[in-house]
Scaffold this motif. Structure first.
Motif, PDB file in Angstrom:
ATOM      1  N   UNK A   2       8.202   4.958  -1.758  1.00 28.76           N
ATOM      2  CA  UNK A   2       8.030   4.539  -0.370  1.00 28.76           C
ATOM      3  C   UNK A   2       6.631   4.927   0.083  1.00 28.76           C
ATOM      4  N   UNK A   3       5.934   3.968   0.681  1.00 26.74           N
ATOM      5  CA  UNK A   3       4.616   4.230   1.253  1.00 26.74           C
ATOM      6  C   UNK A   3       4.698   4.178   2.778  1.00 26.74           C
ATOM      7  N   UNK A   4       4.158   5.200   3.408  1.00 31.70           N
ATOM      8  CA  UNK A   4       3.982   5.214   4.854  1.00 31.70           C
ATOM      9  C   UNK A   4       2.483   5.188   5.120  1.00 31.70           C
ATOM     10  N   UNK A   5       2.040   4.201   5.867  1.00 29.48           N
ATOM     11  CA  UNK A   5       0.628   4.118   6.250  1.00 29.48           C
ATOM     12  C   UNK A   5       0.542   4.511   7.721  1.00 29.48           C
ATOM     13  N   UNK A   6      -0.001   5.684   7.958  1.00 29.86           N
ATOM     14  CA  UNK A   6      -0.086   6.240   9.304  1.00 29.86           C
ATOM     15  C   UNK A   6      -1.472   5.930   9.871  1.00 29.86           C
ATOM     16  N   UNK A   7      -1.505   5.133  10.919  1.00 28.52           N
ATOM     17  CA  UNK A   7      -2.765   4.680  11.516  1.00 28.52           C
ATOM     18  C   UNK A   7      -2.952   5.360  12.869  1.00 28.52           C
ATOM     19  N   UNK A   8      -4.110   5.988  13.055  1.00 28.01           N
ATOM     20  CA  UNK A   8      -4.482   6.499  14.370  1.00 28.01           C
ATOM     21  C   UNK A   8      -5.170   5.365  15.126  1.00 28.01           C
ATOM     22  N   UNK A   9      -4.689   5.054  16.303  1.00 22.63           N
ATOM     23  CA  UNK A   9      -5.192   3.866  16.997  1.00 22.63           C
ATOM     24  C   UNK A   9      -6.722   3.890  17.117  1.00 22.63           C
ATOM     25  N   UNK A  10      -7.350   2.721  17.070  1.00 24.06           N
ATOM     26  CA  UNK A  10      -8.817   2.645  17.152  1.00 24.06           C
ATOM     27  C   UNK A  10      -9.338   2.970  18.558  1.00 24.06           C
ATOM     28  N   UNK A  11     -10.647   2.754  18.727  1.00 24.63           N
ATOM     29  CA  UNK A  11     -11.320   3.122  19.981  1.00 24.63           C
ATOM     30  C   UNK A  11     -10.686   2.447  21.199  1.00 24.63           C
ATOM     31  N   UNK A  12     -10.387   3.252  22.197  1.00 19.55           N
ATOM     32  CA  UNK A  12      -9.798   2.766  23.444  1.00 19.55           C
ATOM     33  C   UNK A  12     -10.752   3.040  24.607  1.00 19.55           C
ATOM     34  N   UNK A  13     -10.470   2.399  25.733  1.00 12.50           N
ATOM     35  CA  UNK A  13     -11.379   2.484  26.874  1.00 12.50           C
ATOM     36  C   UNK A  13     -11.520   3.907  27.398  1.00 12.50           C
ATOM     37  N   UNK A  14     -10.457   4.713  27.314  1.00 18.54           N
ATOM     38  CA  UNK A  14     -10.581   6.080  27.832  1.00 18.54           C
ATOM     39  C   UNK A  14     -11.539   6.921  26.997  1.00 18.54           C
ATOM     40  N   UNK A  48      -0.104  -6.290   0.075  1.00 15.02           N
ATOM     41  CA  UNK A  48       0.075  -7.644  -0.440  1.00 15.02           C
ATOM     42  C   UNK A  48       1.240  -8.347   0.218  1.00 15.02           C
ATOM     43  N   UNK A  49       2.111  -8.926  -0.606  1.00 13.00           N
ATOM     44  CA  UNK A  49       3.242  -9.704  -0.101  1.00 13.00           C
ATOM     45  C   UNK A  49       4.551  -8.915  -0.127  1.00 13.00           C
ATOM     46  N   UNK A  50       4.473  -7.615  -0.318  1.00 15.07           N
ATOM     47  CA  UNK A  50       5.682  -6.794  -0.311  1.00 15.07           C
ATOM     48  C   UNK A  50       6.256  -6.704   1.110  1.00 15.07           C
ATOM     49  N   UNK A  51       7.556  -6.495   1.219  1.00 11.99           N
ATOM     50  CA  UNK A  51       8.157  -6.317   2.546  1.00 11.99           C
ATOM     51  C   UNK A  51       7.547  -5.118   3.270  1.00 11.99           C
ATOM     52  N   UNK A  52       7.356  -5.256   4.569  1.00  8.46           N
ATOM     53  CA  UNK A  52       6.730  -4.193   5.354  1.00  8.46           C
ATOM     54  C   UNK A  52       7.279  -4.216   6.769  1.00  8.46           C
ATOM     55  N   UNK A  53       7.347  -3.052   7.377  1.00  4.03           N
ATOM     56  CA  UNK A  53       7.688  -2.924   8.794  1.00  4.03           C
ATOM     57  C   UNK A  53       6.526  -2.256   9.502  1.00  4.03           C
ATOM     58  N   UNK A  54       6.299  -2.642  10.759  1.00  5.18           N
ATOM     59  CA  UNK A  54       5.220  -2.068  11.558  1.00  5.18           C
ATOM     60  C   UNK A  54       5.824  -1.427  12.808  1.00  5.18           C
ATOM     61  N   UNK A  55       5.555  -0.146  12.981  1.00  6.49           N
ATOM     62  CA  UNK A  55       6.036   0.610  14.131  1.00  6.49           C
ATOM     63  C   UNK A  55       4.841   1.058  14.961  1.00  6.49           C
ATOM     64  N   UNK A  56       5.072   1.234  16.260  1.00  8.68           N
ATOM     65  CA  UNK A  56       3.976   1.632  17.128  1.00  8.68           C
ATOM     66  C   UNK A  56       4.473   2.404  18.333  1.00  8.68           C
ATOM     67  N   UNK A  57       3.626   3.305  18.798  1.00  8.35           N
ATOM     68  CA  UNK A  57       3.766   3.841  20.141  1.00  8.35           C
ATOM     69  C   UNK A  57       3.773   2.674  21.115  1.00  8.35           C
ATOM     70  N   UNK A  58       4.451   2.830  22.246  1.00  9.04           N
ATOM     71  CA  UNK A  58       4.488   1.739  23.217  1.00  9.04           C
ATOM     72  C   UNK A  58       3.267   1.705  24.131  1.00  9.04           C
ATOM     73  N   UNK A  59       2.362   2.672  24.023  1.00 11.48           N
ATOM     74  CA  UNK A  59       1.140   2.636  24.818  1.00 11.48           C
ATOM     75  C   UNK A  59       0.222   1.529  24.297  1.00 11.48           C
ATOM     76  N   UNK A  60      -0.476   0.863  25.205  1.00 14.14           N
ATOM     77  CA  UNK A  60      -1.184  -0.363  24.855  1.00 14.14           C
ATOM     78  C   UNK A  60      -2.221  -0.180  23.747  1.00 14.14           C
ATOM     79  N   UNK A  61      -2.955   0.909  23.767  1.00 10.61           N
ATOM     80  CA  UNK A  61      -4.022   1.087  22.770  1.00 10.61           C
ATOM     81  C   UNK A  61      -3.457   1.128  21.351  1.00 10.61           C
ATOM     82  N   UNK A  62      -2.221   1.615  21.211  1.00  8.58           N
ATOM     83  CA  UNK A  62      -1.571   1.628  19.901  1.00  8.58           C
ATOM     84  C   UNK A  62      -0.912   0.286  19.612  1.00  8.58           C
TER      85      UNK A  62
END
Length: 214
Positions: A2-14, A48-62
């Protein structure tokens, strides 16, 4: 595996405006949106074409970054408020200088997880880990080999602690220096059932897009 790709949201206005993030609901900047596209390219090349799910914080920048990533895989974003950054209470959305004048420093010893920083309504670190750990548990119950989580700097640091099995009460000193737009790759090895941190805060994909912010 199992691979988890943890992304820290990119540059936001704040980031640009020098104000406190937390639960302040700022948008990605133009550069942040471009960074999100770069992140999507990197993840698409790995999954690639492997099955994937994308989860996110509900804050807009994420969620704005997660939507750009999910688009590459033709999937929907699953938002979860538990993946939010730690709330700074009444300091959220105010100038960083305002918070700096009022913040009660974290002690070196004692109840660091229960420490209150000062601003009314701010979350303790224990409150943060108590919502992040169950959120990750719920995500890991899903039978999908590739999952992408878009969250925030401090929150993502504790998600790594949860991944490696660190008890909540032992997280009072843990800190992973994660920056905006970074990718951390987590792997479950099915041979000996270990939870690995394969890479931490990759940022090479952001080269040429300007300064990396925290």
């Amino acid at each position: 595996m199992r691979h988890i790709y943890l992304v820290t949201h990119p540059e936001a206005q704040h980031h640009v405006d020098g104000i406190v993030g937390g639960w302040h609901d700022s948008d990605l900047t133009a550069r942040g949106r471009l960074q999100a596209e770069r992140i999507a390219e990197v993840l698409a090349s790995r999954i690639g074409h492997q099955p994937v799910e994308v989860y996110s914080s509900d804050l807009r920048r994420a969620s704005q970054a997660a939507e750009r990533i999910a688009r590459r895989f033709f999937v929907e974003v699953r938002t979860d408020a538990r993946l939010r950054e730690r709330s700074n209470g009444e300091a959220d959305g105010r100038p960083q200088a305002w918070l700096a004048e009022r913040r009660i420093p974290l002690p070196e010893y004692g109840d660091r997880l229960g420490h209150h920083d000062g601003p009314a309504g701010a979350e303790t670190r224990m409150a943060l880990v108590e919502r992040l750990y169950p959120a990750l548990d719920d995500i890991l119950r899903r039978p999908v080999a590739n999952q992408i989580l878009v969250s925030h700097g401090s929150a993502s640091s504790y998600l790594i602690a949860a991944w490696i099995g660190m008890p909540m009460t032992s997280t009072d000193r843990v800190f992973f220096p994660l920056t905006s737009g970074g990718i951390t790759t987590l792997l479950r090895n099915d041979t000996h059932f270990s939870h690995q941190v394969v890479s931490l805060n990759e940022t090479q994909h952001l080269q040429g897009l300007g300064e990396i912010t925290s």
